[in-house]
Design an enzyme around this catalytic site. Structure first.
Site, PDB file in Angstrom:
ATOM      1  N   TYR A 217       0.928  -1.028  -0.161  1.00 29.77           N
ATOM      2  CA  TYR A 217      -0.007  -0.087   0.202  1.00 29.77           C
ATOM      3  C   TYR A 217       0.882   1.217   0.104  1.00 29.77           C
ATOM      4  CZ  TYR A 217      -3.507  -3.403   1.650  1.00 29.77           C
ATOM      5  OH  TYR A 217      -4.150  -4.577   1.824  1.00 29.77           O
TER       6      TYR A 217
ATOM      7  N   GLY B  89     -17.693   0.007   0.100  1.00 30.87           N
ATOM      8  CA  GLY B  89     -18.444   1.355   0.295  1.00 30.87           C
ATOM      9  C   GLY B  89     -20.078   1.114  -0.217  1.00 30.87           C
ATOM     10  N   PHE B  90     -20.166   0.217  -1.481  1.00 34.94           N
ATOM     11  CA  PHE B  90     -21.431   0.245  -1.976  1.00 34.94           C
ATOM     12  C   PHE B  90     -22.682  -0.086  -0.996  1.00 34.94           C
ATOM     13  CE2 PHE B  90     -24.739  -2.128  -4.460  1.00 34.94           C
ATOM     14  CZ  PHE B  90     -24.876  -0.834  -5.430  1.00 34.94           C
TER      15      PHE B  90
END
Length: 332
Positions: free
Chosen positions: A55, A212-213
């Site tokens: 990341y 997040g959906f």
């Protein structure tokens, strides 16, 4: 917040925190805001932080290390830190990468992660992706040596098949499997989850809110900034988002019943699937951090769990969760 045992001798907060978005993939980042958010983890009871050398090419680990370095030792000891190795990322190209499970690379990554995090021991060290052409036995031998040397406390695997999980666990105990799992990504239920339960291995679902959906906050592809992974992801193409909203519609009545959000219902459902499940939702906003932590206190009744379980039979999500190239590293 209650603790959950990923293994008999490794307990973490029932809800963890996925830190990836603080470095990249989900739009703009800001170190100062990220540190403010991390400072508030203790107030929510979230004491399990998930990061990876991948990341931000080490940025995320350095950020976590900065946060930990500002804590007194007693407070620092309350946190459990998980990080990962196994993906070799091109330093000059944005997304170019290859899976590297070579023992010398695993060892090198471990030492580098320890340095960036500023700690003496990594609580949980994952093999981020598995090379289908490499020996999982050799990789596990290497990880077991790092445990014996005191560099890591526990070994984890990410996105592996049921057969690979069995092979690995036979060499050295696997404490946790990290994989994508949520109300809209349920393919592990067929073969992988039964083996996880059989072997008494912890389960750490990433993207437990469907990126997040499942919060219901994202209904248009235009909601995403350029540089946000979701902007060009198949599941978030507008035609697929319009179709996939049916799943949100199925969750809404339960959110009203329990006086909570659809995202909290999604997390509560995950927690009820297996007693060793610890989801790691990520966010860059304080209010959502508090909201996610609150899901640990929600207990769904049996009828409502069955209703959510049955959505898999009544609704098919449209769109792959990764690109064709990204899917090659899944269930290896």
């Amino acid at each position: 917040m209650e603790l959950r045992h990923l293994s008999q001798n490794f307990a973490v907060s029932a809800i963890g925190y996925g830190a990836m978005g603080l470095s990249e993939f989900y739009g703009e980042t800001d170190n100062n805001n990220a540190l403010k958010l991390l400072d508030n983890l203790l107030n929510t009871g979230v004491k399990f932080i998930d990061t990876a050398n991948f990341y931000g090419r080490g940025h995320n680990e350095r950020l976590i290390g900065h946060f930990l370095g500002r804590l007194d030792q007693a407070t620092r000891d309350e946190f459990k830190i998980a990080t990962k190795c196994g993906i070799d990322r091109d330093p000059n190209e944005a997304y170019a990468r290859r899976i590297n499970n070579a023992p010398n690379y695993i060892t090198q990554c471990c030492h580098e992660s320890l340095q960036r995090l500023g700690i003496e021991k990594i609580d949980l060290f994952y093999l981020h992706r598995v090379d289908k052409d490499a020996s999982i036995e050799e990789s596990m031998d290497c990880l077991s040596r790092l445990v014996k040397e005191g560099k890591i406390g526990h070994v984890g695997l990410c996105e592996v098949s049921a057969s690979t999980l069995r092979k690995a666990h036979a060499v050295f105990p696997v404490t946790a499997l990290q994989t994508e799992y949520s109300l809209w990504t349920r393919d592990i239920e067929d073969e992988i989850l039964p083996v996880v339960k059989e072997l008494d291995i912890g389960l750490v679902p990433y993207s437990p809110l469907g990126r997040g959906f499942l919060t219901g906050r994202y209904l248009k592809n235009s909601d995403f900034q350029e540089g946000d992974f979701r902007k060009n992801n198949a599941r978030f193409l507008q035609k697929n988002m319009d179709h996939n909203r049916q799943l949100i519609n199925a969750i809404h009545p339960l959110a009203e019943k329990y006086n909570c959000t659809t995202g909290q219902i999604a997390l509560a459902w995950l927690l009820a699937q297996y007693e060793r499940t610890v989801p790691i939702p990520g966010t860059k906003k304080m209010s959502y951090l508090v909201e996610n932590a609150g899901a640990a206190a929600i207990e769904l009744d049996r009828t409502d769990l069955e209703t959510l379980n049955n959505t898999r039979n009544t609704f098919t999500v449209k769109g792959n969760r990764y690109s064709e190239d990204g899917m090659k590293g899944i269930n290896a």
